[in-house]
Design an enzyme around this catalytic site. Structure first.
Site, PDB file in Angstrom:
ATOM      1  N   ASP A  90      18.227   6.906 -96.704  1.00  0.00           N
ATOM      2  CA  ASP A  90      18.161   7.622 -95.638  1.00  0.00           C
ATOM      3  C   ASP A  90      16.834   7.226 -94.945  1.00  0.00           C
ATOM      4  O   ASP A  90      15.792   7.540 -95.326  1.00  0.00           O
ATOM      5  CB  ASP A  90      18.222   8.701 -96.151  1.00  0.00           C
ATOM      6  N   HIS A 107      20.020   0.862 -96.221  1.00  0.00           N
ATOM      7  CA  HIS A 107      20.582   2.149 -95.702  1.00  0.00           C
ATOM      8  C   HIS A 107      21.421   2.791 -96.381  1.00  0.00           C
ATOM      9  O   HIS A 107      22.167   4.300 -96.123  1.00  0.00           O
ATOM     10  CB  HIS A 107      20.470   1.624 -94.107  1.00  0.00           C
TER      11      HIS A 107
END
Length: 435
Positions: free
Chosen positions: A411, A407
C-alpha cells in the site's frame, strides 16, 4: 579427413536450450583445442563454449539470436585422422562449469566435395560484438594485423567492425585505454576530428538496424513482463544528507587500506535496519500461485550498467555486513558484472533491488520493479541548495529517494512510512549504528 560434430552440452540444471550470443569463429577458421568458439546465453548466465578438438570449422549452428537445443549440433569441425577410419584422440574439455563429458560424434569422410561444403555464416552482429568485446582478449596488433611500434589496442570484435566499415583504426582516437565501438561511432560522425562536430548543424549518421538478442533481449522481455503484470506506483521524498556526507568524508579520511565509501553502503545499512518494520517490502510475489514470500534475510540486488546491458548482481545477507564489507562487496560484484565474470548464483535470488545512476541520478526516478520482487529503491543525485533552519538560510546537501512498489501487495501508506523511517536514519546518522 573426418568431421567432428560438437553438440551443445548440458550447461545448467533445467536448461533445455541456449541462445547464440556471438561467435568467436567463422566457417573456414582454424581452431585449436580449448579455443573459445561461441558465447551461449541461458536464463541465468552467459557461458563461453570451447572447442574440444583442433581442426577447421566447416559448419555453424546458426546466427546470433538463434536458439540451440541442448544436445544438438553447435559446430562441425574437420579434423585430421592418424589412420584410415581412425580419429586422433582428443581429451575432454577442462571447463569446470561443464561436469558431463562433451557430447560429440565423428563422421569419417575421405573427401568432402566443395559442392557440399556449407555456405559461410556471417560474423557476429553489432550487439553480439559488444559481448565479444567484453569477454574476449585484446591484442596490440596494428590495423593490418602486423606488429607495430605504434600499436592499436582494440578487441577482435571492434577490429572486425572497423574492417567492415572500411575504417583505419590508426586514425581513430580512443576515449579510454582502448578503441571501443563508441569510438568507431564517433569517427563515423566526426571523422578524424573526433569529438568536434560541425558548428551550426547536427552531424548526420546512417541508419543502423541492430538485432535485439542476448542480454538486451532478456532485459526487454523482463521489463515488458514487469510493466505488463505489475501495477507500479512511485513515491519520492527529499532527504537532507548534509550530516551523512560529513560522516562519510570523516570515515574516508581514516579508512586506511579499506575501500573508499560512497553513499550506497550507508544507504544499504539504513534500508536493512528499517526493513524488519516493513516486511511486506522485502518480499517476492508468485502471482500465479497467489503467494507472497516475506524474506527474513535481505538479499539486495544492485542494478549495474555493463557493456552488455543492465545486470543485477546480488549482495547476500546484506543485513549482516558492516559499511566496509558492503563497500568491498559492491566493488567486487560490479567489477564481476562489467567483466562478464559474475556467476549465475550471483545474478539471481534478490529480494529487493537498489538502482542508482550515480552522478546522473537526476531529480527523481520511477524505477521498474525487478519481478518477482515487490519494490525497488532509487537514490538520486545529491545537490547543494539553500534551506531554512529556523530563521536562518544555510547551505544543505539534499537527495531525493524514490521507491517503486507493486500496488497489489504494497500500500502507498506502507511505502511512504518506510521511506520516512529510512529518512530519519539518514538525516541523523547515529541511528545507523545503534539498535
Amino acid at each position: 579427413m573426418a568431421l567432428f560434430t560438437f553438440k551443445l552440452p548440458d550447461i545448467g540444471e533445467g536448461i533445455s536450450e541456449a541462445e547464440i550470443v556471438g561467435w568467436h569463429v567463422k566457417v573456414g577458421d582454424r581452431v585449436e583445442e580449448d579455443q573459445p568458439i561461441a558465447d551461449m546465453m541461458t536464463d541465468k548466465a552467459t557461458v563461453e563454449m570451447e572447442s574440444p578438438v583442433a581442426g577447421t570449422v566447416v559448419r555453424l549452428a546458426g546466427e546470433p539470436g538463434d536458439q540451440v537445443p541442448i544436445g544438438s549440433m553447435l559446430v562441425e569441425i574437420e579434423i585430421e585422422v592418424e589412420g584410415q577410419g581412425e580419429v586422433a584422440a582428443a581429451p575432454p574439455p577442462s571447463d569446470e562449469t561443464i561436469e558431463a563429458e562433451t557430447p560429440g560424434e565423428v563422421v569419417i569422410e575421405d573427401n568432402i566435395p566443395n559442392s557440399v561444403r556449407p555456405e559461410p555464416v556471417e560474423g557476429p552482429s553489432f550487439s553480439a560484438a559488444l559481448v565479444q568485446e567484453q569477454e574476449a582478449g585484446f591484442d596490440r596488433l596494428s590495423p593490418n594485423g602486423d606488429e607495430s611500434d605504434a600499436p592499436v589496442l582494440a578487441s577482435p570484435a571492434v577490429r572486425a567492425r572497423a574492417k567492415e566499415l572500411g575504417i583505419d583504426l590508426a586514425q581513430v582516437k580512443p576515449s579510454g585505454d582502448r578503441i571501443r565501438h563508441a569510438d568507431l561511432d564517433a569517427y563515423l560522425l566526426y571523422g578524424s576530428g573526433q569529438g568536434y562536430g560541425p558548428a551550426g548543424r547536427s552531424a548526420r549518421r546512417a541508419d543502423e538496424t541492430v538485432k535485439v538478442i542476448g542480454m538486451r533481449r532478456r532485459i526487454a522481455e523482463n521489463m515488458a513482463a514487469s510493466k505488463r503484470h505489475i501495477p507500479h506506483f512511485t513515491y519520492v521524498e527529499e532527504i537532507d544528507v548534509t550530516a551523512l556526507e560529513e560522516l562519510r568524508e570523516q570515515l574516508n579520511a581514516e579508512r586506511g587500506e579499506r575501500p573508499k565509501l560512497t553513499m550506497l553502503p550507508l544507504l544499504i545499512v539504513a534500508i536493512c535496519r528499517t526493513l524488519p518494520e516493513f516486511p511486506m517490502l522485502n518480499a517476492r510475489y508468485d502471482d500465479e500461485a497467489g503467494v507472497v514470500t516475506r524474506h527474513g534475510s535481505v538479499h539486495l540486488g544492485l542494478a549495474t550498467q555493463t557493456d552488455a546491458g543492465l545486470m543485477v548482481p546480488v549482495i547476500r545477507d546484506a543485513q549482516d555486513r558492516n559499511i566496509w564489507q558492503l563497500a568491498s562487496e559492491i566493488r567486487r560484484l560490479a567489477e564481476a558484472a562489467r567483466t562478464g565474470k559474475a556467476k549465475s548464483e550471483e545474478l539471481s535470488g534478490s529480494t529487493l533491488t537498489l538502482t542508482s545512476l550515480g552522478p546522473l541520478g537526476g531529480i527523481a526516478t520511477t524505477p521498474v520493479i525487478n519481478r518477482p520482487e515487490v519494490a525497488i529503491i532509487g537514490p538520486n543525485r545529491v545537490v547543494e541548495r539553500p534551506v531554512f533552519r529556523g530563521k536562518e538560510v544555510v547551505a544543505a546537501k539534499l537527495m531525493n529517494l524514490s521507491i517503486s512498489c507493486d500496488h497489489r501487495v504494497v500500500d502507498g501508506w506502507d511505502a511512504a512510512s518506510f521511506v520516512q523511517a529510512v529518512k530519519k536514519r539518514l538525516e541523523a546518522p547515529a541511528f545507523l549504528f545503534v539498535n
